[in-house]
Scaffold this motif. Structure first.
Motif, mmCIF file in Angstrom:
data_model
loop_
_atom_site.group_PDB
_atom_site.id
_atom_site.type_symbol
_atom_site.label_atom_id
_atom_site.label_comp_id
_atom_site.label_asym_id
_atom_site.label_seq_id
_atom_site.Cartn_x
_atom_site.Cartn_y
_atom_site.Cartn_z
ATOM 1 N N MET A 10 -17.672 9.695 5.449
ATOM 2 C CA MET A 10 -17.259 9.628 4.090
ATOM 3 C C MET A 10 -16.593 11.099 4.219
ATOM 4 S SD MET A 10 -20.828 8.765 1.824
ATOM 5 C CE MET A 10 -21.784 10.294 2.624
ATOM 6 N N GLN A 11 -15.267 11.194 3.637
ATOM 7 C CA GLN A 11 -14.335 12.153 3.670
ATOM 8 C C GLN A 11 -13.686 12.300 2.231
ATOM 9 O OE1 GLN A 11 -11.207 10.460 6.189
ATOM 10 N NE2 GLN A 11 -12.355 10.263 7.887
ATOM 11 N N PRO A 12 -13.553 13.527 1.804
ATOM 12 C CA PRO A 12 -12.915 14.034 0.657
ATOM 13 C C PRO A 12 -11.633 13.537 0.238
ATOM 14 C CG PRO A 12 -12.992 16.016 2.082
ATOM 15 C CD PRO A 12 -13.665 14.826 2.852
ATOM 16 N N LEU A 13 -10.951 13.137 1.373
ATOM 17 C CA LEU A 13 -9.535 12.697 1.167
ATOM 18 C C LEU A 13 -9.462 11.521 2.312
ATOM 19 C CD1 LEU A 13 -7.103 15.825 0.850
ATOM 20 C CD2 LEU A 13 -7.838 14.321 -0.921
ATOM 21 N N PRO A 14 -8.865 10.464 1.698
ATOM 22 C CA PRO A 14 -8.634 9.378 2.619
ATOM 23 C C PRO A 14 -7.306 9.641 3.366
ATOM 24 C CG PRO A 14 -7.986 8.601 0.448
ATOM 25 C CD PRO A 14 -8.453 10.196 0.430
ATOM 26 N N GLY A 15 -7.404 9.624 5.036
ATOM 27 C CA GLY A 15 -5.953 10.000 5.570
ATOM 28 C C GLY A 15 -6.320 9.484 7.051
ATOM 29 N N GLY A 16 -5.062 9.522 7.671
ATOM 30 C CA GLY A 16 -4.861 9.007 9.124
ATOM 31 C C GLY A 16 -4.299 7.428 9.015
ATOM 32 N N ALA A 17 -4.083 6.888 8.007
ATOM 33 C CA ALA A 17 -3.546 5.653 7.873
ATOM 34 C C ALA A 17 -2.976 5.573 6.503
ATOM 35 C CB ALA A 17 -4.403 4.634 8.478
ATOM 36 N N ALA A 18 -2.125 4.333 6.517
ATOM 37 C CA ALA A 18 -1.507 3.838 5.268
ATOM 38 C C ALA A 18 -2.461 2.601 4.800
ATOM 39 C CB ALA A 18 -0.101 3.400 5.387
ATOM 40 N N ALA A 19 -3.553 3.094 3.787
ATOM 41 C CA ALA A 19 -4.126 1.810 3.606
ATOM 42 C C ALA A 19 -5.117 2.338 2.270
ATOM 43 C CB ALA A 19 -5.286 1.718 4.574
ATOM 44 N N ARG A 26 3.459 7.392 -3.284
ATOM 45 C CA ARG A 26 2.248 7.250 -4.154
ATOM 46 C C ARG A 26 2.549 7.459 -5.685
ATOM 47 N NH1 ARG A 26 -2.569 6.932 -1.635
ATOM 48 N NH2 ARG A 26 -3.560 7.243 -3.237
ATOM 49 N N ASP A 27 3.251 8.523 -5.873
ATOM 50 C CA ASP A 27 3.573 8.500 -7.426
ATOM 51 C C ASP A 27 4.371 7.410 -8.187
ATOM 52 O OD1 ASP A 27 2.088 10.841 -7.296
ATOM 53 O OD2 ASP A 27 3.995 12.236 -7.296
ATOM 54 N N ALA A 28 5.246 6.748 -7.192
ATOM 55 C CA ALA A 28 6.042 5.625 -7.301
ATOM 56 C C ALA A 28 5.344 4.561 -7.391
ATOM 57 C CB ALA A 28 7.228 5.579 -6.622
ATOM 58 N N GLY A 29 3.912 4.343 -7.187
ATOM 59 C CA GLY A 29 3.030 3.234 -7.208
ATOM 60 C C GLY A 29 2.537 2.575 -5.904
ATOM 61 N N ASP A 30 3.085 3.355 -4.731
ATOM 62 C CA ASP A 30 2.429 2.870 -3.379
ATOM 63 C C ASP A 30 0.902 3.315 -3.274
ATOM 64 O OD1 ASP A 30 1.850 2.138 -0.706
ATOM 65 O OD2 ASP A 30 3.884 2.989 0.014
ATOM 66 N N ALA A 31 -0.011 2.323 -3.427
ATOM 67 C CA ALA A 31 -1.334 2.880 -3.260
ATOM 68 C C ALA A 31 -1.663 3.275 -1.970
ATOM 69 C CB ALA A 31 -2.086 1.803 -4.107
ATOM 70 N N GLU A 32 -1.086 2.758 -0.755
ATOM 71 C CA GLU A 32 -1.452 2.902 0.592
ATOM 72 C C GLU A 32 -0.868 4.028 0.983
ATOM 73 O OE1 GLU A 32 -0.766 -0.717 2.602
ATOM 74 O OE2 GLU A 32 -2.507 -1.921 1.633
ATOM 75 N N ALA A 33 0.394 4.717 0.602
ATOM 76 C CA ALA A 33 0.826 6.104 0.877
ATOM 77 C C ALA A 33 0.008 6.846 1.465
ATOM 78 C CB ALA A 33 2.096 6.362 -0.127
ATOM 79 N N HIS A 34 0.236 7.950 2.204
ATOM 80 C CA HIS A 34 -0.794 8.909 2.947
ATOM 81 C C HIS A 34 -0.730 9.897 1.642
ATOM 82 C CE1 HIS A 34 -2.846 11.328 5.803
ATOM 83 N NE2 HIS A 34 -2.657 10.289 6.697
ATOM 84 N N VAL A 35 -1.868 10.518 1.768
ATOM 85 C CA VAL A 35 -2.270 11.477 0.782
ATOM 86 C C VAL A 35 -1.927 12.881 1.511
ATOM 87 C CG1 VAL A 35 -4.011 10.401 -0.397
ATOM 88 C CG2 VAL A 35 -4.713 11.873 1.492
#
Length: 495
Positions: A201-210, A436-445
């Motif tokens: 469980m992580q505060p931010l999802p990272g390490g991949a585009a998903a 992400r701002d342009a709508g790519d929900a899988e882009a890295h945070v």
């Protein structure tokens, strides 16, 4: 009107009263065995009838009844434990009255324990001549008709416990899976890698585009994300001074289901300081061929009718050259966005107006190249735009020091020389944030704490993720990822 299986269930429930009246507990307690069935067969499967008669080998074994043939005062039953079976025989004269009465009430699917002596029948089958019989668990549901061949795919996945009973060969798949994971741990430990654990469980999802799964922690009053990859935490450990680390981890990605995708899956991720992606490719070749020789007996295997040769060295092919070689396109497609979009359209791909040239080429690669990469192939030199965590190539910063491994038409591994420049990493994260701002929900945070870690300095390093489930598919010749996950995710069962 009840079907046959419902009627049999009712009859078995009624038998519980009969068993209780006999003083038999239908759900027994501890039963001490001298052997597991597999061990007993392995130890004495080659003994002759004469040897067994002379030695009088006593044993206590337990298993599920999967075959039962009664002949008046005698009976033969086959007990199954895991993937192995053993025949047992009982005779009224050799059992006390209570045990023989119990034997008359047994059904297919019941678990029993027997004590007796090994012998061989007239048909030369290794058998236990039973002197004592114990009921361990009464099966209330009958085994599937033609239990030896449960074939309904949905039932097999949804009721894996029935699949394992009805198709004992399935055990071999998951035994191979266990051996493969154990082998990876052993080989990496021998090379100086330390196994670690990072948060699920992580505060931010990272390490991949998903796209992640989101949950909420009540005490912290904070949203958390089931990890999509452990990468950023493992690289924090490299910053902290660990030289070689790995984790065999469960990842969760909120994506569709397919023969190669399950929302919950297992990955091996490993990181090595002072190395680059060439070192990771060599390590991957070494790991795969060592596992193949240990588990399969050689470096070649057959997958879905195709011969695969894991003997190194494996082919190295750049991403752009792979599109030229397998995509059936001209070189100008690699440089002209409109030409690339036209080529994508001929393949029936839907290309949006705001898709970049790299986005279009990525779609072409997925559609036209991947499935043609049968023999082990490292695809290298990916665009840096598609590799936000990878180091740029020294001689061409538009490309990344990255590879993906393809075998039998699917990706099995992804690795690269790690980006350790915190300023470049920030720029990449900001570019991903714009996507992400342009709508790519899988882009890295954008992960500020990871950037802070990099600012303390991370040595040159290489990392890689290997899909365990897909590797097991390859080693066991299974067509779907659901065949190598004991309890795959399925759509809700309809009433």
């Amino acid at each position: 009107m009840m079907d046959d299986s419902s009627q049999q269930r009712e009859q078995r429930i009624q038998k519980l009263a009969t068993l209780n009246a006999m003083g038999v507990r239908p759900y027994g307690a501890r039963f001490e065995t001298t052997h597991g069935i597999a061990r007993l067969v392995e130890a004495h499967g080659a003994d002759t009838k004469e040897s067994l008669d002379q030695r009088r080998i006593d044993c206590r074994v337990a298993g599920r009844i999967v075959a039962l043939r009664r002949f008046g005062k005698t009976a033969f039953a086959s007990l199954q434990e895991g993937a192995r079976r053993l025949q047992v025989y009982w005779k009224k004269d050799h059992l006390d009255a209570g045990a023989f009465q119990l034997a008359q009430e047994l059904d297919l699917g019941d678990w029993i324990g027997v004590a007796g002596t090994l012998f061989r029948t007239k048909t030369d089958e290794l058998t236990v001549e039973t002197q004592a019989l114990t009921l361990l668990a009464k099966g209330l549901r009958p085994l599937p008709e033609k239990w030896h061949g449960l074939t309904d795919i949905e039932t097999r996945y949804r009721q894996r416990y029935v699949d394992l009973i009805a198709n004992p060969g399935i055990h071999a798949v998951f035994e191979t899976r266990s051996r493969l994971i154990d082998g990876l741990r052993r080989e990496l430990a021998a090379r100086g890698f330390l196994e670690v654990e990072t948060p699920m469980m992580q505060p931010l999802p990272g390490g991949a585009a998903a796209r992640p799964f989101v949950t909420h922690h009540n005490a912290l009053n904070a949203d958390l994300y089931l990890r999509i990859a452990p990468e950023l935490y493992l690289k924090r450990l490299i910053v902290g001074g660990f030289r070689r680390v790995f984790e065999i981890n469960r990842n969760f990605r909120n994506e569709g289901l397919s023969t190669i995708h399950n929302p919950e899956f297992t990955m091996l991720e490993m990181y090595q300081a002072y190395a680059d992606y060439h070192d990771m490719m060599a390590l991957t070749e070494d790991l795969f061929v060592t596992l193949a020789r240990d588990i399969l007996g050689g470096a070649t295997l057959e997958y879905q009718g195709r011969a695969i040769d894991l003997t190194p060295p494996w082919r190295r092919l750049s991403w752009h050259d792979a599109i030229l070689e397998h995509g059936g396109v001209d070189r100008n497609v690699l440089e002209n966005r409109d030409a690339a979009a036209a080529a994508a359209g001929q393949l029936g791909l839907d290309v949006t107006k705001d898709a970049s040239l790299t986005d279009v080429l990525h779609a072409l690669f997925d559609a036209a190249v991947e499935h043609r990469l049968t023999q082990p192939t490292f695809i290298t030199d990916y665009p840096a735009e598609l590799s936000p965590l990878s180091r740029r190539k020294d001689d061409d910063p538009r490309l990344a020091d990255r590879f993906e491994l393809f075998v039998a038409g699917r990706e099995l591994a992804n690795g690269f020389s790690e980006l350790n420049d915190p300023l470049d990493q920030r720029e990449r994260f900001e570019a991903q944030a714009a996507r992400r701002d342009a709508g790519d929900a899988e882009a890295h945070v954008l992960d500020e704490d990871f950037l802070r870690a990099l600012e303390y300095g991370m040595p040159p390093a290489a990392g890689e993720g290997i899909g365990i489930d897909r590797l097991v598919m390859l080693f066991t010749d299974q067509p779907s990822i659901r065949d190598v996950i004991l309890f795959p995710q399925l759509r809700p069962e309809t009433p």
